[in-house]
Design a protein around this motif. Structure first.
Motif, mmCIF file in Angstrom:
data_model
loop_
_atom_site.group_PDB
_atom_site.id
_atom_site.type_symbol
_atom_site.label_atom_id
_atom_site.label_comp_id
_atom_site.label_asym_id
_atom_site.label_seq_id
_atom_site.Cartn_x
_atom_site.Cartn_y
_atom_site.Cartn_z
ATOM 1 N N ASP A 33 0.827 -1.076 0.053
ATOM 2 C CA ASP A 33 0.140 0.021 0.014
ATOM 3 C C ASP A 33 0.960 1.291 0.049
ATOM 4 O O ASP A 33 0.631 2.179 -0.612
ATOM 5 N N TYR A 55 -8.016 1.594 -4.666
ATOM 6 C CA TYR A 55 -8.842 2.159 -3.454
ATOM 7 C C TYR A 55 -9.873 2.672 -3.640
ATOM 8 O O TYR A 55 -10.208 3.949 -3.829
ATOM 9 N N GLN A 57 -12.747 3.172 -2.270
ATOM 10 C CA GLN A 57 -13.160 3.970 -1.151
ATOM 11 C C GLN A 57 -12.042 4.873 -0.822
ATOM 12 O O GLN A 57 -11.085 4.253 -0.255
ATOM 13 N N LEU A 60 -10.294 4.017 2.722
ATOM 14 C CA LEU A 60 -9.738 2.711 2.584
ATOM 15 C C LEU A 60 -8.081 2.746 2.600
ATOM 16 O O LEU A 60 -7.409 2.232 3.275
ATOM 17 N N LYS A 64 -5.452 1.404 5.242
ATOM 18 C CA LYS A 64 -4.701 0.433 4.893
ATOM 19 C C LYS A 64 -2.954 1.032 5.158
ATOM 20 O O LYS A 64 -2.155 0.281 5.196
ATOM 21 N N VAL A 111 -8.077 -6.212 4.828
ATOM 22 C CA VAL A 111 -8.270 -6.916 3.719
ATOM 23 C C VAL A 111 -9.489 -7.634 3.417
ATOM 24 O O VAL A 111 -10.377 -7.518 2.500
ATOM 25 N N GLN A 113 -12.319 -6.467 5.286
ATOM 26 C CA GLN A 113 -12.977 -5.518 5.071
ATOM 27 C C GLN A 113 -13.266 -5.236 3.573
ATOM 28 O O GLN A 113 -14.361 -4.839 2.979
ATOM 29 N N GLN A 114 -12.023 -5.033 2.891
ATOM 30 C CA GLN A 114 -12.235 -4.636 1.535
ATOM 31 C C GLN A 114 -12.956 -5.775 0.486
ATOM 32 O O GLN A 114 -13.564 -5.290 -0.377
ATOM 33 N N SER A 118 -16.343 -5.176 -1.481
ATOM 34 C CA SER A 118 -16.581 -5.784 -2.833
ATOM 35 C C SER A 118 -17.459 -6.774 -3.041
ATOM 36 O O SER A 118 -17.486 -7.527 -4.143
ATOM 37 N N LEU A 126 -5.746 -8.580 -3.635
ATOM 38 C CA LEU A 126 -6.205 -8.971 -2.112
ATOM 39 C C LEU A 126 -6.034 -10.371 -2.057
ATOM 40 O O LEU A 126 -5.509 -10.750 -0.922
#
Length: 159
Positions: A33, A55, A57, A60, A64, A111, A113-114, A118, A126
């Motif tokens: 990141d 990213y 959002q 995010l 990260k 990760v 949460q991401q 999605s 990811l």
């Protein structure tokens, strides 16, 4: 004559056990990141496009970046170990494992949460991050190289 616990290539010129290359690699992969962020800032014309690509959002990215700070700290501490030893600073050795564990927990949560945001759609980046986090956790726990390295470094600080 006692034998060495690790092959000779694992030692530096002073006879101190060096960190394994795979440790640096996994820490850098899990700090991806920061690399993306710096790369996006360097390419001034496409900064927002690149950041939106990785990213979607905006919050995010910040989360990260914060979540991977422990990996950056571990890299900095390991890379500057000789300077810290020269200055008689030894307390940082006790921070390596907790910082690594904190980084794995925080990055895994972010990760996941991401992935949740999605709707569990597959993303290669990811998936690679999750695999590298599992590898880092597993190898940090089970690696004899890490175990011998930390024991050697603790022994050096006591002398």
């Amino acid at each position: 004559m006692p034998s060495l616990p690790l092959p000779l290539k694992c030692y530096d010129e002073a006879g101190v056990i060096k960190p394994p290359v795979w440790l640096y690699t996994l820490l850098l992969i899990n700090s991806i990141d920061w690399l993306i962020f710096v790369f996006a800032l360097v390419s001034m014309q496409h900064t927002t496009l690149l950041l939106k690509l990785f990213y979607p959002q905006p919050q995010l990215l910040g989360l990260k970046l914060i979540g991977s700070v422990p990996f950056i700290l571990v890299l900095l501490l390991i890379g500057n170990r000789q300077r810290l030893w020269t200055r008689q600073w030894f307390g940082w050795l006790w921070l390596l494992k907790p910082l690594g564990l904190l980084g794995v927990i925080a990055s895994s949560a972010l990760v996941l949460q991401q992935l949740l945001l999605s709707h569990w759609q597959f993303h290669a980046m990811l998936a690679a991050q999750l695999v590298s986090l599992v590898l880092l956790l597993w190898s940090g726990i089970k690696s004899l190289h890490i175990k011998h390295m930390l024991a050697d470094w603790n022994k050096r600080t006591a002398a």
